[in-house]
Scaffold this active site. Structure first.
Site, short mmCIF file in Angstrom:
data_model
loop_
_atom_site.label_atom_id
_atom_site.label_comp_id
_atom_site.label_asym_id
_atom_site.label_seq_id
_atom_site.Cartn_x
_atom_site.Cartn_y
_atom_site.Cartn_z
N ARG A 145 0.86 -1.18 0.00
CA ARG A 145 0.00 0.00 0.00
C ARG A 145 0.90 1.23 0.00
O ARG A 145 2.02 1.20 0.50
CB ARG A 145 -0.90 0.02 1.24
N LYS A 169 -2.31 -2.60 7.85
CA LYS A 169 -3.51 -2.18 8.57
C LYS A 169 -3.62 -2.93 9.89
O LYS A 169 -3.32 -4.12 9.95
CB LYS A 169 -4.76 -2.42 7.72
N HIS A 240 -2.81 2.55 -5.82
CA HIS A 240 -3.42 1.26 -5.53
C HIS A 240 -3.53 0.38 -6.77
O HIS A 240 -3.64 -0.84 -6.66
CB HIS A 240 -4.81 1.47 -4.90
N ARG A 243 -0.88 -2.13 -6.87
CA ARG A 243 -1.18 -3.21 -5.92
C ARG A 243 -2.17 -4.20 -6.55
O ARG A 243 -1.99 -5.42 -6.47
CB ARG A 243 -1.73 -2.62 -4.63
N HIS A 266 -4.35 -9.11 3.72
CA HIS A 266 -5.79 -9.09 3.96
C HIS A 266 -6.13 -9.99 5.15
O HIS A 266 -5.71 -11.15 5.17
CB HIS A 266 -6.56 -9.60 2.74
N TYR A 275 -10.11 -10.52 -6.76
CA TYR A 275 -9.16 -10.71 -7.85
C TYR A 275 -9.48 -11.94 -8.70
O TYR A 275 -9.07 -12.02 -9.85
CB TYR A 275 -7.73 -10.79 -7.30
#
Length: 294
Positions: A145, A169, A240, A243, A266, A275
């Protein structure tokens, strides 16, 4: 209202430990709602279900996207739950309000050829071009990110092992492989460009601006726009996008979805499954172009 919002944001930071980016999103949503209440001459204690519904309708009429409205519902739900739990309101006006269903959103992805053109766009005859080439190579090689990229530190690089580490995150640390080409450009940047940019100062960050300080997310966004234009790419590209392209390309080349989940950081594999829709769409496009009866 401003004081209540300030207290809530402080709670999110201190007790919930949310990131600065997440707290900033909450703040923007609550400022918008507060402005609406001021326009309607309403106080928090006067807010009821109809007030919320009217506010959400105002957002839609203003042309806000479904994603924005959904985020507003999520923010207000948590905010009013907090107020009720802390005895600042007797009842929760959000109790019966559901978020609008999200439409299927497929992120923009570059082709391998477009990625190659983008990575080749910086002028690597100067210190800034070498830095920018290294930035683009690292982003595409690792799927970082942009917030993770700007906070990347020298201590996070383990290039002799072909690895970097990052704090994603929720302050979750992950280790990511990095390819040989990206390592070569990183080494070139660290040897030739970074010492010049640093100007005998000290900085823990890998990527620096002209003043020897860490780069901002906004500056990365602007640089990518510049190189997208130079590369002649017509798509809407953001940091992004690299990514998304990283994840899509390794899936198309046989990577397991669980591996991609781990690489992207994630917490829930349902986030990664978007995806698989992209790769199916790509397969369909290739089939239609290649099959004589398609």
């Amino acid at each position: 209202m401003d004081d209540v919002i300030a207290d809530y944001l402080h709670y999110l930071q201190i007790e919930r430990g949310l990131t600065a980016n997440t707290i900033s999103s909450y703040h923007q949503d609550l400022k918008s709602f507060s402005a609406y209440l001021n326009d309607q001459h309403l106080t928090l204690s006067q807010v009821e279900q109809l007030t919320i519904l009217n506010y959400l309708n105002t957002l839609r009429e203003a042309g806000k996207s479904r994603r924005t409205v959904t985020r507003a519902v999520s923010t207000l739900r948590r905010f009013f739950q907090y107020l009720v739990q802390n005895d600042q309101l007797p009842a929760d006006p959000m109790a019966e309000i559901k978020a609008p269903k999200q439409g299927q959103h497929l992120p923009q992805v570059l082709t391998v050829e477009e990625v190659d053109a983008l990575l080749a766009a910086p002028d690597t005859s100067n210190k800034y071009g070498i830095r920018d080439r290294a930035i683009l190579e690292v982003m595409y090689a690792t799927g970082l990110r942009v917030s993770e990229l700007v906070h990347l530190k020298l201590a996070d690089l383990h290039l002799d092992m072909g690895l970097i580490q990052t704090l994603g995150k929720g302050n979750k640390e992950r280790i990511i492989p990095i390819g040989d080409v990206a390592i070569q450009w990183l080494d070139t940047y660290l040897e030739k460009s970074r010492p010049v940019l640093l100007k005998q100062r000290q900085s823990p960050y890998v990527f620096l601006n002209a003043h020897g300080n860490g780069l901002s997310r906004q500056s990365i966004w602007q640089k990518i726009q510049q190189y997208v234009s130079l590369a002649g790419i017509r798509k809407h590209v953001t940091p992004h996008t690299l990514r998304h392209s990283f994840a899509t390309h390794i899936l198309e080349n046989g990577a397991d979805l669980r591996i991609v989940q781990e690489l992207l950081g994630h917490s829930d594999i349902s986030t990664t499954q978007i995806y698989t829709h992209i790769t199916r769409k790509r397969l369909t496009e290739v089939y239609k172009k290649a099959h004589p009866r398609a």
